[in-house]
Enzyme design. Structure first.
Site, short mmCIF file in Angstrom:
data_model
loop_
_atom_site.label_atom_id
_atom_site.label_comp_id
_atom_site.label_asym_id
_atom_site.label_seq_id
_atom_site.Cartn_x
_atom_site.Cartn_y
_atom_site.Cartn_z
N GLU A 1 -4.97 -8.65 -1.39
CA GLU A 1 -5.55 -8.39 -0.06
C GLU A 1 -6.99 -7.90 -0.11
OE1 GLU A 1 -3.11 -6.16 2.78
OE2 GLU A 1 -4.96 -5.35 3.63
N GLU B 1 0.83 -1.21 0.00
CA GLU B 1 0.00 0.00 0.00
C GLU B 1 0.87 1.27 0.00
OE1 GLU B 1 -3.04 -0.41 3.02
OE2 GLU B 1 -4.06 -1.94 1.81
#
Length: 483
Positions: A333, A238
């Site tokens: 994810e 991220e």
């Protein structure tokens, strides 16, 4: 309504959860003499009402007649698309801690239920955190130094924090299923390499690019020494998100620069075959991996792009595929949590948007977030306070298989590593049915069908001159496998 499947202390279990004689049955439709049986297909079903949980049903007849009045899906095994690498979740520090503290019998039973292809869900792909994440027991990297000190030669590099739980559990998993692949993703570089000298936020300083590349090399080599091969890494989890737990900002061009000037050359020099996967963030920023892949010097080192599902649409994966069809795509994810607790709606959403959605948009895998959490949604490390694991390990000794488990298992148990997605048509408009098909390395075919509607739906699957029919229960998913 049946309760979700539990593993109790010292009780042996299987993943077939229901055998009640009073369960409503949906037998295959009668062929009405319209064809002769030329084979059979096995079928496994999970129902939104939890009456069937990955439960084997009566075999279906494959008949030599492809005419049908039911909504149909046509399977074309000659149309071979992306190779599947696996399905699974993240073996976070929190997950490994909980699993490793089970009794030997409980741990063996749980890991068999998760990873054994014959007697369990056959999960085949795990994501590891390179250092601490928001689901670790504490903050750490593999090369922490006192404030103001540096270690340019990485003399203090150590994976001791992972040797306590991550590595023992990973090796237990490999003993059950040697096919399991591992991907590593860092949440932060060591603080002394960052412009804010903190594990929280900040950026990697360019002066440490080569040192940080060597950090990845040492990580891969250290795990290899423990018998764990790291198949792929992402340079940053991220990269557009920072928070009060280990995180690090890395813009797209910065990632391209790091890959082409440091990470890629370091892997080449050390003969490391681990894949470098760009991005590793949400669907809504497809331009990020495109920027990395657009860089002519970074591109040769990059094997693909990874995505999360917390923002944007899964079609972003196809956008990147269309621009770079020679590069792989990975879904890495999504988490369930207390914000959504209805089994049926969660099951349908995961199947439709994550597992079907990602693979129909060229993903080679599909991974959920924490493999295991406790009943308090932890242990946490300043991150999500109400996330749900694929399984819940309660302090009372119960282990609960959550809807994430059943969603993954409908793919992981049957679609094996090395399978290819194969051609499949869409069901007719407004049928409420969705499907995706695969062919395994042994030649067997797999069809997963979702019925999103509140009523039973009969459909036909057509394979050349042959077909089979099935009446799929309301709000249910079926996995069908045949030779």
């Amino acid at each position: 309504m049946m309760k979700k499947f539990f593993i109790l202390i010292a009780i042996a279990t299987t993943i077939v959860a229901c055998s009640d004689e009073d369960i409503k049955r949906y037998p295959p439709p009668s062929t009405g003499g319209s064809g002769s049986e030329v084979g059979t297909a096995q079928i496994w079903v999970t129902s939104g009402d939890e009456s069937r949980l990955l439960s084997a049903q009566d075999n279906l007849s494959i008949i030599d007649n492809n005419e049908t009045s039911y909504p149909s899906i046509t399977i074309n095994e000659d149309e071979q698309m992306q190779e599947i690498e696996g399905f699974g979740a993240a073996l976070t520090g929190s997950s490994a801690y909980l699993i490793n503290n089970l009794s030997t019998s409980q741990k063996n039973s749980l890991l068999s239920n998760l990873f054994d292809p014959e007697n369990g869900a056959g999960m085949s792909y795990l994501r590891l955190t390179i250092g601490a994440s928001d689901f670790s027991l504490e903050d750490f990297t593999y090369n922490d130094m006192p404030q103001g000190q540096e270690d340019p030669n990485l003399d203090n590099f150590s994976i001791a924090s992972d040797e306590a739980h991550i590595i023992p559990v990973a090796n237990d998993i490999l003993a059950i299923n040697p096919e399991v692949k591992f991907m590593g993703s860092p949440w932060s570089a060591p603080a002394w390499m960052k412009d804010n000298e903190s594990l929280y936020g900040g950026k990697l300083e360019e002066q440490w690019y080569s040192t940080y590349a060597n950090y990845f090399v040492k990580y891969i080599q250290a795990f290899e020494n423990h018998g764990i091969s790291i198949d792929a890494i992402t340079p940053q989890n991220e990269p557009l998100h920072t928070a009060g737990y280990p995180t690090m900002r890395m813009e797209a061009q910065e990632q391209a620069n790091f890959i082409k000037n440091a990470l890629g050359p370091a892997f080449a020099e050390e003969n490391i075959s681990t894949k470098i996967i760009a991005y590793d963030h949400n669907f809504d920023e497809a331009n990020y991996p495109m920027t990395v892949l657009d860089d002519a010097d970074a591109n040769p080192y990059v094997s693909g792009s990874a995505f999360h599902a917390y923002a944007g649409e899964v079609s972003a994966m196809s956008q990147v595929h269309n621009a770079y069809p020679d590069k792989g795509l990975y879904f890495t994810e999504i988490s369930g949590g207390e914000w959504s607790t209805d089994f049926s709606s969660n099951l349908r959403w995961y199947i439709q948007n994550i597992l079907m959605g990602s693979t129909k948009n060229w993903s080679k895998n599909a991974l959920f977030w924490n493999l295991a959490l406790n009943e308090n949604h932890g242990p946490t490390n300043n991150g999500c306070q109400d996330c749900r694991g694929v399984v819940t390990i309660n302090s009372s000794g119960e282990i609960e298989m959550n809807e994430e488990y059943y969603a993954i298992a409908h793919f992981s148990k049957f679609v094996r590593p090395g399978a290819h997605r194969i051609g499949s048509s869409d069901f007719e408009n407004n049928s409420g049915l969705t499907g995706v098909a695969f062919q395994n390395p042994d030649g067997s075919k797999v069809l997963i069908v979702l019925n999103e509607t509140p009523t039973s739906k009969t459909f036909s699957a057509i394979m050349g001159e042959n077909r089979f029919d099935y009446a799929l229960a309301p709000e249910s998913v079926a996995t069908i496998i045949w030779e």
